[in-house]
Design a protein around this motif. Structure first.
Motif, PDB file in Angstrom:
ATOM      1  N   SER A   1       0.816  -1.209   0.000  1.00 34.04           N
ATOM      2  CA  SER A   1       0.000   0.000   0.000  1.00 34.04           C
ATOM      3  C   SER A   1       0.857   1.269   0.000  1.00 34.04           C
ATOM      4  O   SER A   1       0.323   2.368   0.047  1.00 34.04           O
ATOM      5  N   GLY A   2       2.170   1.134  -0.038  1.00 29.64           N
ATOM      6  CA  GLY A   2       3.060   2.280  -0.130  1.00 29.64           C
ATOM      7  C   GLY A   2       3.561   2.813   1.195  1.00 29.64           C
ATOM      8  O   GLY A   2       4.248   3.825   1.229  1.00 29.64           O
ATOM      9  N   ASP A   3       3.214   2.163   2.288  1.00 25.29           N
ATOM     10  CA  ASP A   3       3.680   2.598   3.606  1.00 25.29           C
ATOM     11  C   ASP A   3       5.098   2.096   3.867  1.00 25.29           C
ATOM     12  O   ASP A   3       5.556   1.133   3.266  1.00 25.29           O
ATOM     13  N   LYS A   4       5.772   2.778   4.789  1.00 24.59           N
ATOM     14  CA  LYS A   4       7.068   2.313   5.274  1.00 24.59           C
ATOM     15  C   LYS A   4       6.820   1.509   6.544  1.00 24.59           C
ATOM     16  O   LYS A   4       5.860   1.754   7.266  1.00 24.59           O
ATOM     17  N   VAL A   5       7.696   0.549   6.823  1.00 25.89           N
ATOM     18  CA  VAL A   5       7.594  -0.251   8.038  1.00 25.89           C
ATOM     19  C   VAL A   5       8.882  -0.026   8.827  1.00 25.89           C
ATOM     20  O   VAL A   5       9.970  -0.317   8.337  1.00 25.89           O
ATOM     21  N   ALA A   6       8.736   0.511  10.028  1.00 37.08           N
ATOM     22  CA  ALA A   6       9.887   0.796  10.888  1.00 37.08           C
ATOM     23  C   ALA A   6       9.800  -0.079  12.129  1.00 37.08           C
ATOM     24  O   ALA A   6       8.828  -0.005  12.878  1.00 37.08           O
ATOM     25  N   LEU A   7      10.796  -0.911  12.327  1.00 33.36           N
ATOM     26  CA  LEU A   7      10.895  -1.758  13.516  1.00 33.36           C
ATOM     27  C   LEU A   7      12.072  -1.242  14.330  1.00 33.36           C
ATOM     28  O   LEU A   7      13.235  -1.466  13.979  1.00 33.36           O
ATOM     29  N   LEU A   8      11.756  -0.507  15.381  1.00 38.11           N
ATOM     30  CA  LEU A   8      12.764   0.174  16.186  1.00 38.11           C
ATOM     31  C   LEU A   8      13.835  -0.809  16.660  1.00 38.11           C
ATOM     32  O   LEU A   8      13.537  -1.852  17.220  1.00 38.11           O
TER      33      LEU A   8
ATOM     34  N   ALA B   1      11.134  -0.148   3.057  1.00 38.00           N
ATOM     35  CA  ALA B   1      10.461   0.854   2.237  1.00 38.00           C
ATOM     36  C   ALA B   1      10.488   0.396   0.786  1.00 38.00           C
ATOM     37  O   ALA B   1      11.383  -0.352   0.365  1.00 38.00           O
ATOM     38  N   VAL B   2       9.488   0.839   0.026  1.00 39.41           N
ATOM     39  CA  VAL B   2       9.426   0.535  -1.402  1.00 39.41           C
ATOM     40  C   VAL B   2       9.972   1.732  -2.163  1.00 39.41           C
ATOM     41  O   VAL B   2       9.592   2.876  -1.899  1.00 39.41           O
ATOM     42  N   THR B   3      10.894   1.481  -3.093  1.00 39.69           N
ATOM     43  CA  THR B   3      11.433   2.537  -3.936  1.00 39.69           C
ATOM     44  C   THR B   3      11.247   2.164  -5.391  1.00 39.69           C
ATOM     45  O   THR B   3      11.061   0.982  -5.732  1.00 39.69           O
ATOM     46  N   GLU B   4      11.317   3.157  -6.250  1.00 39.06           N
ATOM     47  CA  GLU B   4      11.139   2.967  -7.686  1.00 39.06           C
ATOM     48  C   GLU B   4      12.507   2.944  -8.355  1.00 39.06           C
ATOM     49  O   GLU B   4      13.316   3.846  -8.162  1.00 39.06           O
ATOM     50  N   ARG B   5      12.773   1.891  -9.119  1.00 41.67           N
ATOM     51  CA  ARG B   5      13.983   1.853  -9.936  1.00 41.67           C
ATOM     52  C   ARG B   5      13.614   2.378 -11.318  1.00 41.67           C
ATOM     53  O   ARG B   5      12.678   1.880 -11.939  1.00 41.67           O
ATOM     54  N   PRO B   6      14.345   3.352 -11.829  1.00 43.55           N
ATOM     55  CA  PRO B   6      13.998   3.898 -13.150  1.00 43.55           C
ATOM     56  C   PRO B   6      14.361   2.923 -14.273  1.00 43.55           C
ATOM     57  O   PRO B   6      15.179   2.011 -14.097  1.00 43.55           O
ATOM     58  N   ALA B   7      13.740   3.131 -15.424  1.00 43.09           N
ATOM     59  CA  ALA B   7      14.093   2.338 -16.602  1.00 43.09           C
ATOM     60  C   ALA B   7      15.538   2.657 -16.983  1.00 43.09           C
ATOM     61  O   ALA B   7      16.021   3.769 -16.762  1.00 43.09           O
ATOM     62  N   ARG B   8      16.223   1.672 -17.523  1.00 35.51           N
ATOM     63  CA  ARG B   8      17.620   1.891 -17.903  1.00 35.51           C
ATOM     64  C   ARG B   8      17.997   0.973 -19.054  1.00 35.51           C
ATOM     65  O   ARG B   8      17.282   0.026 -19.379  1.00 35.51           O
TER      66      ARG B   8
ATOM     67  N   THR C   1      24.488 -11.912 -26.238  1.00 37.49           N
ATOM     68  CA  THR C   1      24.627 -11.300 -27.565  1.00 37.49           C
ATOM     69  C   THR C   1      25.385  -9.980 -27.539  1.00 37.49           C
ATOM     70  O   THR C   1      25.734  -9.449 -28.590  1.00 37.49           O
ATOM     71  N   LYS C   2      25.623  -9.431 -26.365  1.00 32.77           N
ATOM     72  CA  LYS C   2      26.284  -8.139 -26.170  1.00 32.77           C
ATOM     73  C   LYS C   2      25.492  -6.977 -26.779  1.00 32.77           C
ATOM     74  O   LYS C   2      26.023  -5.895 -26.969  1.00 32.77           O
ATOM     75  N   GLN C   3      24.230  -7.200 -27.070  1.00 33.77           N
ATOM     76  CA  GLN C   3      23.365  -6.159 -27.619  1.00 33.77           C
ATOM     77  C   GLN C   3      22.718  -5.381 -26.486  1.00 33.77           C
ATOM     78  O   GLN C   3      22.382  -5.948 -25.441  1.00 33.77           O
ATOM     79  N   PRO C   4      22.492  -4.072 -26.686  1.00 32.69           N
ATOM     80  CA  PRO C   4      21.803  -3.300 -25.648  1.00 32.69           C
ATOM     81  C   PRO C   4      20.325  -3.694 -25.556  1.00 32.69           C
ATOM     82  O   PRO C   4      19.700  -4.001 -26.576  1.00 32.69           O
ATOM     83  N   ILE C   5      19.818  -3.733 -24.336  1.00 35.39           N
ATOM     84  CA  ILE C   5      18.406  -4.028 -24.115  1.00 35.39           C
ATOM     85  C   ILE C   5      17.837  -2.978 -23.165  1.00 35.39           C
ATOM     86  O   ILE C   5      18.576  -2.372 -22.387  1.00 35.39           O
ATOM     87  N   GLN C   6      16.531  -2.757 -23.251  1.00 36.01           N
ATOM     88  CA  GLN C   6      15.871  -1.810 -22.362  1.00 36.01           C
ATOM     89  C   GLN C   6      15.310  -2.569 -21.161  1.00 36.01           C
ATOM     90  O   GLN C   6      14.562  -3.529 -21.316  1.00 36.01           O
ATOM     91  N   ILE C   7      15.687  -2.136 -19.970  1.00 34.77           N
ATOM     92  CA  ILE C   7      15.197  -2.730 -18.733  1.00 34.77           C
ATOM     93  C   ILE C   7      14.113  -1.801 -18.186  1.00 34.77           C
ATOM     94  O   ILE C   7      14.356  -0.597 -18.008  1.00 34.77           O
ATOM     95  N   GLU C   8      12.929  -2.347 -17.939  1.00 31.63           N
ATOM     96  CA  GLU C   8      11.790  -1.547 -17.504  1.00 31.63           C
ATOM     97  C   GLU C   8      11.949  -1.059 -16.067  1.00 31.63           C
ATOM     98  O   GLU C   8      12.654  -1.665 -15.271  1.00 31.63           O
ATOM     99  N   ALA C   9      11.256   0.021 -15.762  1.00 32.09           N
ATOM    100  CA  ALA C   9      11.211   0.528 -14.389  1.00 32.09           C
ATOM    101  C   ALA C   9      10.439  -0.461 -13.521  1.00 32.09           C
ATOM    102  O   ALA C   9       9.544  -1.158 -14.007  1.00 32.09           O
ATOM    103  N   LYS C  10      10.794  -0.532 -12.245  1.00 30.17           N
ATOM    104  CA  LYS C  10      10.068  -1.422 -11.341  1.00 30.17           C
ATOM    105  C   LYS C  10      10.220  -0.932  -9.915  1.00 30.17           C
ATOM    106  O   LYS C  10      11.101  -0.127  -9.598  1.00 30.17           O
ATOM    107  N   LYS C  11       9.335  -1.423  -9.069  1.00 27.27           N
ATOM    108  CA  LYS C  11       9.392  -1.113  -7.646  1.00 27.27           C
ATOM    109  C   LYS C  11      10.132  -2.229  -6.929  1.00 27.27           C
ATOM    110  O   LYS C  11       9.930  -3.401  -7.232  1.00 27.27           O
ATOM    111  N   VAL C  12      10.985  -1.848  -5.972  1.00 20.95           N
ATOM    112  CA  VAL C  12      11.748  -2.825  -5.206  1.00 20.95           C
ATOM    113  C   VAL C  12      11.667  -2.484  -3.726  1.00 20.95           C
ATOM    114  O   VAL C  12      11.490  -1.324  -3.351  1.00 20.95           O
ATOM    115  N   VAL C  13      11.786  -3.485  -2.881  1.00 21.84           N
ATOM    116  CA  VAL C  13      11.781  -3.290  -1.431  1.00 21.84           C
ATOM    117  C   VAL C  13      13.222  -3.096  -0.973  1.00 21.84           C
ATOM    118  O   VAL C  13      14.104  -3.872  -1.319  1.00 21.84           O
ATOM    119  N   LYS C  14      13.428  -2.041  -0.198  1.00 24.30           N
ATOM    120  CA  LYS C  14      14.749  -1.758   0.361  1.00 24.30           C
ATOM    121  C   LYS C  14      14.679  -1.944   1.872  1.00 24.30           C
ATOM    122  O   LYS C  14      13.667  -1.648   2.502  1.00 24.30           O
TER     123      LYS C  14
END
Length: 88
Positions: free
Chosen positions: A38-45, A51-58, A65-78
């Motif tokens: 739901s987008g909340d942070k969880v803090a355990l003292l 926390a969820v962060t957004e990784r940009p497309a790259r 094949t050594k060819q360039p590919i497009q990696i989509e943006a995604k959300k990851v838990v940190k």
């Protein structure tokens, strides 16, 4: 330590049955997952913060094949360890 070993440690430490310890662990993990979804942070003292962060497309490189590919943006838990956990 895997989940069953953690359940055993919780059961021994809290004087619970293994079934009750497993239920408690499952409810805790589900509550953390739901909060992050739901987008909340969880803090355990003393333990740390989740926390969820957004990784940009790259642009990446296909290792075969050594060819360039497009990696989509995604959300990851940190996770950032708290002071007590970092001191170990």
């Amino acid at each position: 330590m895997n989940k069953s070993e953690l359940v055993n440690a919780i059961a021994a430490g809290a004087n619970l049955s293994k079934a009750d310890a497993k239920k408690a662990l499952d409810v805790t993990l589900n509550a953390i997952s739901d909060a992050l979804k739901s987008g909340d942070k969880v803090a355990l003292l003393g333990f740390g913060n989740f926390a969820v962060t957004e990784r940009p497309a790259r642009t990446g490189i296909n290792p075969v094949t050594k060819q360039p590919i497009q990696i989509e943006a995604k959300k990851v838990v940190k996770f950032k360890a708290g002071a007590e956990l970092s001191a170990l």
